[in-house]
Design an enzyme around this catalytic site. Structure first.
Site, PDB file in Angstrom:
ATOM      1  N   TRP A 191     -16.848 -26.988 -62.429  1.00  0.00           N
ATOM      2  CA  TRP A 191     -16.409 -25.504 -62.881  1.00  0.00           C
ATOM      3  C   TRP A 191     -14.802 -25.297 -62.819  1.00  0.00           C
ATOM      4  CZ3 TRP A 191     -14.100 -21.873 -59.317  1.00  0.00           C
ATOM      5  CH2 TRP A 191     -13.850 -20.656 -59.965  1.00  0.00           C
ATOM      6  N   GLU A 231      -2.279 -28.822 -63.516  1.00  0.00           N
ATOM      7  CA  GLU A 231      -3.174 -28.797 -61.821  1.00  0.00           C
ATOM      8  C   GLU A 231      -4.510 -29.345 -62.114  1.00  0.00           C
ATOM      9  OE1 GLU A 231      -3.001 -24.836 -60.142  1.00  0.00           O
ATOM     10  OE2 GLU A 231      -4.698 -25.263 -59.070  1.00  0.00           O
ATOM     11  N   HIS A 267      -2.000 -24.249 -52.383  1.00  0.00           N
ATOM     12  CA  HIS A 267      -3.075 -23.285 -52.776  1.00  0.00           C
ATOM     13  C   HIS A 267      -2.985 -21.862 -52.297  1.00  0.00           C
ATOM     14  CE1 HIS A 267      -7.709 -22.296 -53.319  1.00  0.00           C
ATOM     15  NE2 HIS A 267      -7.110 -21.856 -54.024  1.00  0.00           N
ATOM     16  N   ASN A 322     -14.737 -20.228 -49.569  1.00  0.00           N
ATOM     17  CA  ASN A 322     -15.205 -19.548 -50.610  1.00  0.00           C
ATOM     18  C   ASN A 322     -16.611 -19.745 -50.776  1.00  0.00           C
ATOM     19  OD1 ASN A 322     -15.311 -17.531 -52.395  1.00  0.00           O
ATOM     20  ND2 ASN A 322     -13.900 -18.033 -53.915  1.00  0.00           N
ATOM     21  N   ASP A 329      -8.998 -15.900 -52.484  1.00  0.00           N
ATOM     22  CA  ASP A 329      -9.842 -16.225 -51.398  1.00  0.00           C
ATOM     23  C   ASP A 329      -9.496 -16.983 -50.132  1.00  0.00           C
ATOM     24  OD1 ASP A 329      -9.913 -17.866 -54.151  1.00  0.00           O
ATOM     25  OD2 ASP A 329     -10.676 -19.526 -52.519  1.00  0.00           O
ATOM     26  N   ARG A 361      -1.416 -30.002 -53.216  1.00  0.00           N
ATOM     27  CA  ARG A 361      -1.798 -28.570 -53.049  1.00  0.00           C
ATOM     28  C   ARG A 361      -2.654 -28.115 -51.943  1.00  0.00           C
ATOM     29  NH1 ARG A 361      -1.535 -24.646 -55.994  1.00  0.00           N
ATOM     30  NH2 ARG A 361      -3.764 -23.951 -56.417  1.00  0.00           N
ATOM     31  N   ASP A 370      -3.722 -24.635 -64.970  1.00  0.00           N
ATOM     32  CA  ASP A 370      -4.730 -25.175 -64.149  1.00  0.00           C
ATOM     33  C   ASP A 370      -5.880 -25.643 -64.818  1.00  0.00           C
ATOM     34  OD1 ASP A 370      -6.176 -23.797 -61.176  1.00  0.00           O
ATOM     35  OD2 ASP A 370      -6.470 -26.008 -62.232  1.00  0.00           O
ATOM     36  N   TYR A 394     -12.219 -20.919 -67.937  1.00  0.00           N
ATOM     37  CA  TYR A 394     -11.583 -20.777 -66.483  1.00  0.00           C
ATOM     38  C   TYR A 394     -10.445 -19.967 -66.397  1.00  0.00           C
ATOM     39  CZ  TYR A 394      -8.992 -21.194 -62.368  1.00  0.00           C
ATOM     40  OH  TYR A 394      -8.215 -20.708 -61.174  1.00  0.00           O
ATOM     41  N   HIS A 403      -8.331 -27.412 -63.657  1.00  0.00           N
ATOM     42  CA  HIS A 403      -9.543 -27.010 -62.746  1.00  0.00           C
ATOM     43  C   HIS A 403     -10.672 -28.147 -63.099  1.00  0.00           C
ATOM     44  CE1 HIS A 403     -11.807 -23.874 -60.445  1.00  0.00           C
ATOM     45  NE2 HIS A 403     -10.665 -23.560 -60.358  1.00  0.00           N
ATOM     46  N   HIS A 431      -0.249 -15.627 -61.269  1.00  0.00           N
ATOM     47  CA  HIS A 431      -1.243 -15.909 -62.283  1.00  0.00           C
ATOM     48  C   HIS A 431      -1.330 -14.827 -63.403  1.00  0.00           C
ATOM     49  CE1 HIS A 431      -4.694 -18.143 -59.727  1.00  0.00           C
ATOM     50  NE2 HIS A 431      -3.204 -18.565 -59.306  1.00  0.00           N
ATOM     51  N   GLU A 481      -6.125 -28.658 -53.881  1.00  0.00           N
ATOM     52  CA  GLU A 481      -6.587 -27.573 -53.173  1.00  0.00           C
ATOM     53  C   GLU A 481      -8.285 -27.796 -52.798  1.00  0.00           C
ATOM     54  OE1 GLU A 481      -6.375 -24.993 -56.731  1.00  0.00           O
ATOM     55  OE2 GLU A 481      -8.544 -24.594 -56.524  1.00  0.00           O
ATOM     56  N   ARG A 531       1.680 -19.215 -63.803  1.00  0.00           N
ATOM     57  CA  ARG A 531       0.596 -20.087 -64.083  1.00  0.00           C
ATOM     58  C   ARG A 531      -0.083 -19.107 -65.339  1.00  0.00           C
ATOM     59  NH1 ARG A 531      -5.247 -21.070 -61.537  1.00  0.00           N
ATOM     60  NH2 ARG A 531      -5.817 -19.372 -62.871  1.00  0.00           N
ATOM     61  N   GLU A 533       1.702 -20.859 -54.312  1.00  0.00           N
ATOM     62  CA  GLU A 533       0.793 -19.994 -55.265  1.00  0.00           C
ATOM     63  C   GLU A 533       0.754 -18.434 -54.442  1.00  0.00           C
ATOM     64  OE1 GLU A 533      -2.882 -21.326 -55.856  1.00  0.00           O
ATOM     65  OE2 GLU A 533      -3.771 -19.787 -57.270  1.00  0.00           O
TER      66      GLU A 533
HETATM   67  C1  CS2 Z   1      -7.490 -21.895 -58.571  1.00  0.00           C
HETATM   68  C2  CS2 Z   1      -8.313 -21.166 -57.364  1.00  0.00           C
HETATM   69  O1  CS2 Z   1      -5.764 -20.689 -57.719  1.00  0.00           O
HETATM   70  C3  CS2 Z   1      -6.201 -21.753 -58.220  1.00  0.00           C
HETATM   71  O2  CS2 Z   1      -5.333 -22.589 -58.411  1.00  0.00           O
HETATM   72  O3  CS2 Z   1      -8.097 -23.231 -58.622  1.00  0.00           O
HETATM   73  O4  CS2 Z   1      -8.512 -19.785 -57.670  1.00  0.00           O
HETATM   74  C4  CS2 Z   1      -9.879 -21.657 -57.319  1.00  0.00           C
HETATM   75  O5  CS2 Z   1     -10.495 -21.323 -58.525  1.00  0.00           O
HETATM   76  C5  CS2 Z   1     -10.562 -20.520 -56.140  1.00  0.00           C
HETATM   77  O6  CS2 Z   1      -9.751 -20.708 -54.995  1.00  0.00           O
HETATM   78  C6  CS2 Z   1     -11.895 -21.069 -55.944  1.00  0.00           C
HETATM   79  O7  CS2 Z   1     -12.447 -20.474 -54.710  1.00  0.00           O
HETATM   80 MG    MG Z   2      -6.529 -24.428 -59.043  1.00  0.00          MG
END
Ligand code: CS2
Ligand code: MG
Length: 402
Positions: free
Chosen positions: A402, A236, A312, A37, A316, A283, A210, A159, A212, A122, A262, A147, A339
């Site tokens: 991020w 996470e 993960h 991504n 994407d 992950r 998450d 996020y 993040h 999600h 991830e 999640r 996921e």
């Molecule tokens: C996130 C992802 O799904 C998750 O756990 O961390 O959506 C992540 O932000 C994206 O894969 C980034 O491209």
């Molecule tokens: Mg994540």
């Protein structure tokens, strides 16, 4: 049988995907996902210029040898671009082997260890009420694990919360957008979200969250302790994992289970985390971790330390990775959870597949190989468009994770 040709299919049905198609001299072909991504064309160039010429004429059944050739033979090892390229070749070879032997890939990985693959969805909302409603909606759809993410009061864009009600899709066309972050406000808010969730949705549904990569280790320890009454399935990416020992600090303070990986592209990114049992779920994903061959090695090492997988599976990662992850998750013993962010209808039309969802579990289907294809004519209608992941800044303007 020999590899006769290989080519890339770069397309953007709602979002960018890079697909590798390898074809043998007997007409059998395999597909591999090479999507990274925000850096898609870097992987495409790595494959086009440096990998594909080395594949022609090779035995497609020699999966381990080709993996070692591409990993050790490059001299420059590891990293998400290199390992996504290797992963695309590896997954395409497993796909072809299944087709040639007329069996689904999970049978080549030891066969079924379970009837279905537990997945999590999600759920998100701009505030607690919306997030609760979203969790309830996913539970009604049959998910047993969800999640939950919510907008943080006083933080403009948090996020995991989509803009204007669209499905959450982090990559944006044009240059990287900038979002603001406040760990202080988040740490005060997160326990309130899960306190309300447990009241509204009960104790049985698995709730995941998450972070993040956004906290320091001691902040993550504070978060984990504050969430203990709500017994999350996992917390996470609590802190960036370049310093694996940072997770010891979190582990020393809380029993909230920890998942990370991830962004890992190599087993070595998780080595200390796993052997010290500083995490509970790994992950690392098939597309960014070097393929099925690499992930099997990482999962087998993790099994020794009772660390389970939690791959993960965001949008994407293409349906090819989703299919490969489901074959993998059906077969390995120390599977934890997968996921599942459903792709858009258009993406699923470009990538027709056999996998399915029912009552909280997914199954890869029993077609030979991975059970996924690509409609090249339809894909050609949606050309690549450069897109970036956002960047984040603290309220004082300091760039942060991020
Ligand atoms: C996130 C992802 O799904 C998750 O756990 O961390 O959506 C992540 O932000 C994206 O894969 C980034 O491209
Ligand atoms: Mg994540």
């Amino acid at each position: 049988m020999k590899i006769a040709s290989a080519r890339l299919i770069v397309c953007s049905p709602d979002r960018n995907f890079v697909t590798l198609k390898i074809v043998t001299d007997e007409g059998i072909y395999g597909l591999g996902d090479a999507t990274l991504n925000g850096r898609e064309l870097a992987v495409a160039a790595y494959l086009e210029e440096h990998v594909i010429p080395c594949l022609i004429g090779r035995d497609p059944f020699a999966i381990e040898d080709i993996w070692q050739y591409l990993y050790r033979g490059a001299y420059w090892r590891r990293g998400p671009v290199t390992m996504s390229a290797i992963a695309a070749v590896d997954v395409a070879l497993w796909d072809m082997k299944g087709k040639a032997l007329n069996t689904p890939v999970y049978n080549l990985l030891g066969g079924k260890s379970r009837e279905g693959v537990l997945v999590y969805a999600h759920a998100n909302g701009s505030d607690v009420a919306e997030a609760v409603e979203s969790v309830q909606q996913h539970m009604e759809e049959g998910y047993l694990a969800v999640r939950a993410q919510a907008g943080v009061p006083g933080v403009k864009s948090s996020y995991g919360v989509p803009k204007s009600g669209k499905p959450y899709e982090p990559a944006e066309r044009g240059l990287p957008s900038e979002s603001l972050w406040s760990s202080e406000r988040y740490l005060n808010f997160a326990p309130k979200l899960f306190e309300r969730l447990r009241v509204e949705v009960g104790e049985d549904v698995h709730l995941l969250h998450d972070v993040h990569h956004r906290l320091t280790p001691i902040e993550a320890a504070r978060l984990g302790k504050s969430l203990e009454p709500y017994h999350l399935f996992w917390m996470e990416d609590p802190t960036p994992a370049e310093n694996q020992e940072a997770f010891r600090i979190i582990r020393d303070h809380t029993v909230t289970p920890i998942a990370t990986g991830e962004v890992f592209s190599s087993f070595w990114d998780s080595h200390d985390l796993v052997r010290n049992q500083w995490i509970d779920y790994l992950r690392m994903t098939i597309v960014h971790g070097g393929g099925i061959t690499a992930l099997k090695k990482a999962a087998d090492f993790a099994a020794v330390y009772q660390v389970r997988t939690g791959c993960h599976g965001a949008t994407d990662l293409s349906p090819i990775t989703m299919a490969a992850a489901l074959h993998f998750g059906l077969a390995i013993h120390n599977f934890g959870i997968q996921e599942h962010m459903p792709h858009t209808v258009l993406t699923d039309e470009v990538f027709p597949h056999a996998y399915s969802f029912e009552a909280g579990y997914m199954h890869p289907g029993d077609r030979p190989g991975l059970g996924v294809d690509i409609d090249e004519l339809l894909a050609a209608k949606y050309p690549y468009q450069r897109a970036y992941l956002p960047i984040a800044r603290k309220l004082d303007g300091t760039l942060t994770d991020w």
